[in-house]
Design a protein around this motif. Structure first.
Motif, short mmCIF file in Angstrom:
data_model
loop_
_atom_site.label_atom_id
_atom_site.label_comp_id
_atom_site.label_asym_id
_atom_site.label_seq_id
_atom_site.Cartn_x
_atom_site.Cartn_y
_atom_site.Cartn_z
N UNK A 1 101.72 50.53 -91.96
CA UNK A 1 101.28 50.35 -93.35
C UNK A 1 102.46 49.99 -94.25
N UNK A 2 103.55 50.72 -94.11
CA UNK A 2 104.74 50.45 -94.92
C UNK A 2 105.27 49.04 -94.69
N UNK B 1 103.23 46.45 -86.75
CA UNK B 1 102.98 45.69 -87.97
C UNK B 1 102.85 44.20 -87.67
N UNK B 2 103.58 43.72 -86.68
CA UNK B 2 103.52 42.31 -86.30
C UNK B 2 102.12 41.95 -85.82
N UNK B 3 101.53 42.81 -84.97
CA UNK B 3 100.16 42.57 -84.50
C UNK B 3 99.18 42.59 -85.67
N UNK B 4 99.23 43.61 -86.49
CA UNK B 4 98.31 43.71 -87.62
C UNK B 4 98.47 42.54 -88.57
N UNK B 5 99.70 42.15 -88.84
CA UNK B 5 99.96 41.05 -89.78
C UNK B 5 99.31 39.75 -89.28
N UNK C 1 94.05 52.78 -99.11
CA UNK C 1 93.46 53.64 -98.09
C UNK C 1 92.23 54.34 -98.69
N UNK C 2 91.04 53.75 -98.51
CA UNK C 2 89.84 54.39 -99.06
C UNK C 2 89.49 55.67 -98.31
N UNK C 3 88.77 56.56 -98.98
CA UNK C 3 88.41 57.85 -98.37
C UNK C 3 87.28 57.72 -97.35
N UNK C 4 86.42 56.71 -97.50
CA UNK C 4 85.21 56.60 -96.69
C UNK C 4 85.46 55.79 -95.43
N UNK C 5 85.36 56.42 -94.27
CA UNK C 5 85.62 55.73 -93.00
C UNK C 5 84.50 54.76 -92.63
N UNK C 6 83.28 54.98 -93.15
CA UNK C 6 82.17 54.09 -92.81
C UNK C 6 82.36 52.69 -93.36
N UNK C 7 83.29 52.52 -94.30
CA UNK C 7 83.58 51.19 -94.81
C UNK C 7 84.15 50.28 -93.72
N UNK C 8 84.64 50.88 -92.64
CA UNK C 8 85.28 50.11 -91.58
C UNK C 8 84.35 49.81 -90.41
N UNK C 9 83.05 49.93 -90.64
CA UNK C 9 82.07 49.50 -89.66
C UNK C 9 81.68 50.55 -88.65
N UNK C 10 80.59 50.24 -87.94
CA UNK C 10 80.05 51.16 -86.93
C UNK C 10 79.64 50.31 -85.73
N UNK D 1 90.33 43.16 -94.43
CA UNK D 1 90.71 42.29 -95.53
C UNK D 1 89.53 42.19 -96.49
N UNK D 2 89.79 42.37 -97.78
CA UNK D 2 88.71 42.35 -98.77
C UNK D 2 88.73 41.10 -99.66
N UNK D 3 89.92 40.67 -100.08
CA UNK D 3 90.04 39.44 -100.88
C UNK D 3 91.51 39.19 -101.14
N UNK D 4 91.86 37.93 -101.37
CA UNK D 4 93.22 37.61 -101.75
C UNK D 4 94.25 38.23 -100.81
N UNK D 5 95.12 39.04 -101.38
CA UNK D 5 96.15 39.73 -100.59
C UNK D 5 95.75 41.18 -100.31
N UNK D 6 94.52 41.55 -100.63
CA UNK D 6 94.09 42.95 -100.58
C UNK D 6 93.59 43.35 -99.20
N UNK D 7 94.11 44.45 -98.71
CA UNK D 7 93.78 44.98 -97.40
C UNK D 7 93.49 46.47 -97.52
N UNK D 8 92.45 46.93 -96.82
CA UNK D 8 92.17 48.36 -96.72
C UNK D 8 92.44 48.82 -95.29
N UNK D 9 93.00 50.01 -95.15
CA UNK D 9 93.23 50.58 -93.83
C UNK D 9 92.69 52.01 -93.81
#
Length: 537
Positions: free
Chosen positions: A489-490, A293-297, A501-510, A472-480
């Motif tokens: 995550x916790x 979590x420290x790395x991700x943060x 946690x969105x269902x679509x993995x393609x949102x995280x790039x290719x 990161x999408x905006x403000x404090x909002x993060x998708x994983x």
């Protein structure tokens, strides 16, 4: 540079492994396109020839993400020197910002003629071939012409993206001129199914003309006349004079040093500087565990600060309120790093003055490499298809702001801020290789994660791409992603991040990567979230 991979240390859930080769390599999200590029290498072409052939095929094989009517950027390593190409076009000279503000308020529309800027892809192909290519230009477009004329079976991921687009467009695209999109891409009044044959005869005709004229027809010939005529018919702004005035621009790449490696990007109007700013902040930290979590943060907080600055300042460099040099100043990065604490914070822009895109890469036996990206922006872009050409124009102008105080406010002849960003890595003046992650504003975020996976955590190219991602999408909002470590995550939530946690993995790039060692051995990785392939020789 020698490969220092902790191979299979992280054991990500994928069946893919890093691919090695010696004489040549092409990585992209479509197997047929990658193979076409490899065939060009085997015919005696170099990395640039292979990239052009692959890119042309991608406009046919993956029209959900790019097309002849989009923009492109490239970083080319040729004979021990790095070159940058910016093939993004400006807004039409007839555009009226006041009229647009009165009609649309704060936000430009996503589809239709309004967000269309001058397309740059044909000029990118021609410029790359003229300066660096070995084979005749006409030969490079032959594979794409064959796929368009003779048909090809649609891959599973592209079929799904195509279907998503059709379901979005069917109830919303009501203007008469949108009928050409449906006639071109959904002639059966539906998207093609996986494995179903697709024929794009108009694309084939256009590609033949581009091949015969070295793309001059698109800007100063018959194709330009067709674009102009349709624009006038629709009451739109784009004119043949706008097309005739455009040429892709050779630019000096910008860079920063991250823990002994030089990371290179195209300068603004591209968002590549966001990657460099984030790395400038992150280089002041030591990282031991890629999944803590420290790395991700720290990654998230650094990315937020870099992104919020880019959103405020990146624009056509003629209109920017600051300079790239000031944005990359290490003293400024130090001041931004000092803002990162143990909890998430709402990002605010600083003041540096005081102190559905496709990505591909190719390498040849001589050590030449290219990092190349092209895009229609939002999926099929504007959804404006020029009749009888197959050309679907992009909607890159949607990145403009309508706020007159912004350096990125729309204006005649001005280029918008751009999300498509090829990357390149060197060490001690020698090429390591090209890398990139496509996906709108995910691109700089994906690049930072892939680079840190490589440099900080010694992952091989495939592992670096397979590792679970955040956005990161905006403000404090993060998708994983769903594969993201639950414990991390916790902990991120406890630190104040709003995680979904969105269902679509393609949102995280290719993404795609090729690294080259001092013995000339090539190591490639390709995106497991799509139909990616490494074609090696």
């Amino acid at each position: 540079m020698s490969f220092q991979f902790d191979s299979l240390k992280y054991n990500y859930p994928t069946t893919r492994k890093a691919v090695f080769g010696r004489k040549g390599m092409v990585c992209t999200s479509q197997p047929l396109a990658a193979q076409a590029g490899l065939d060009i290498l085997k015919k005696g072409g170099n990395a640039v020839d292979a990239a052009i052939a692959t890119a042309a095929c991608m406009t046919v094989l993956e029209p959900t993400s790019n097309g002849i009517g989009g923009d492109g950027f490239a970083l080319v390593w040729m004979k021990d020197k790095l070159y940058g190409l910016n093939a993004s076009g400006p807004a039409p000279m007839g555009i009226d910002p006041e009229e647009l503000r009165a009609k649309y308020g704060d936000t430009l529309p996503k589809r239709g003629w309004v967000p269309v800027t001058v397309p740059g892809i044909p000029s990118a192909w021609a410029s790359l071939s003229e300066r660096f290519g070995k084979l005749p230009f006409e030969e490079l477009l032959e594979p794409a012409i064959r796929y368009a004329e003779e048909g090809y079976p649609v891959s599973p991921v592209i079929s799904r993206l195509w279907d998503n687009a059709y379901n979005e467009f069917k109830p919303t695209l009501k203007d008469d001129y949108f009928k050409y999109w449906f006639e071109t891409f959904c002639p059966k009044d539906r998207a093609p199914k996986p494995g179903e044959m697709v024929y794009l005869k108009d694309h084939a005709k256009t590609l033949r003309e581009l091949a015969a004229t070295k793309c001059e027809s698109f800007y100063r010939g018959a194709i330009a006349e067709k674009i102009d005529a349709f624009s006038r018919e629709c009451g739109a702004y784009l004119r043949k004079e706008d097309l005739a005035a455009f040429h892709a621009e050779w630019v000096e790449p910008i860079s920063t040093n991250y823990k002994g490696y030089d990371v290179w990007e195209i300068p603004p109007n591209g968002y590549g500087i966001t990657v460099l700013m984030a790395l400038n902040i992150l280089k002041g930290f030591e990282f031991k565990d890629p999944h803590s979590a420290e790395t991700y943060h720290k990654q998230l907080e650094a990315m937020k600060l870099a992104f919020i600055d880019s959103q405020k300042y990146v624009a056509d460099p003629r209109f920017m309120k600051t300079t790239a040099e000031k944005m990359l100043d290490q003293g400024y990065a130090d001041s931004r790093r000092a803002l990162i604490g143990d909890t998430a914070r709402m990002p605010e822009a600083g003041d540096p003055n005081c102190g559905g895109t496709v990505y591909l890469c190719a390498a040849d036996e001589e050590g030449n490499m290219i990092s190349y990206i092209q895009s229609n922006y939002n999926g099929f872009g504007s959804c404006v298809v020029i009749p009888e050409t197959g050309i679907c124009l992009h909607n890159r102008g949607r990145n403009f702001y309508l706020d007159p105080a912004s350096g990125n406010c729309i204006a005649p002849g001005k280029k918008p801020a751009h999300t498509i960003i090829p990357g390149f890595l060197t060490k001690d003046g020698k090429a390591v290789g090209p890398f990139g992650v496509m996906g709108a504003f995910m691109q700089p975020q994906g690049q930072v994660q892939v680079l840190m996976n490589t440099i900080d955590f010694h992952m091989n190219p495939q592992e670096a791409l397979d590792a679970p991602r955040w956005q990161w999408t905006s403000g404090m909002n993060v998708e994983v992603e769903r594969a993201f470590p639950y414990a991390a995550t916790e902990e991120l939530i406890r630190r104040g991040h709003k995680v979904t946690v969105p269902a679509e993995s393609l949102l995280f790039g290719r993404g795609q990567i090729i690294w080259r060692d001092e013995d000339g051995v090539l190591c490639g990785g390709t995106e497991s979230r799509t139909d990616g392939t490494v074609a090696a020789w």
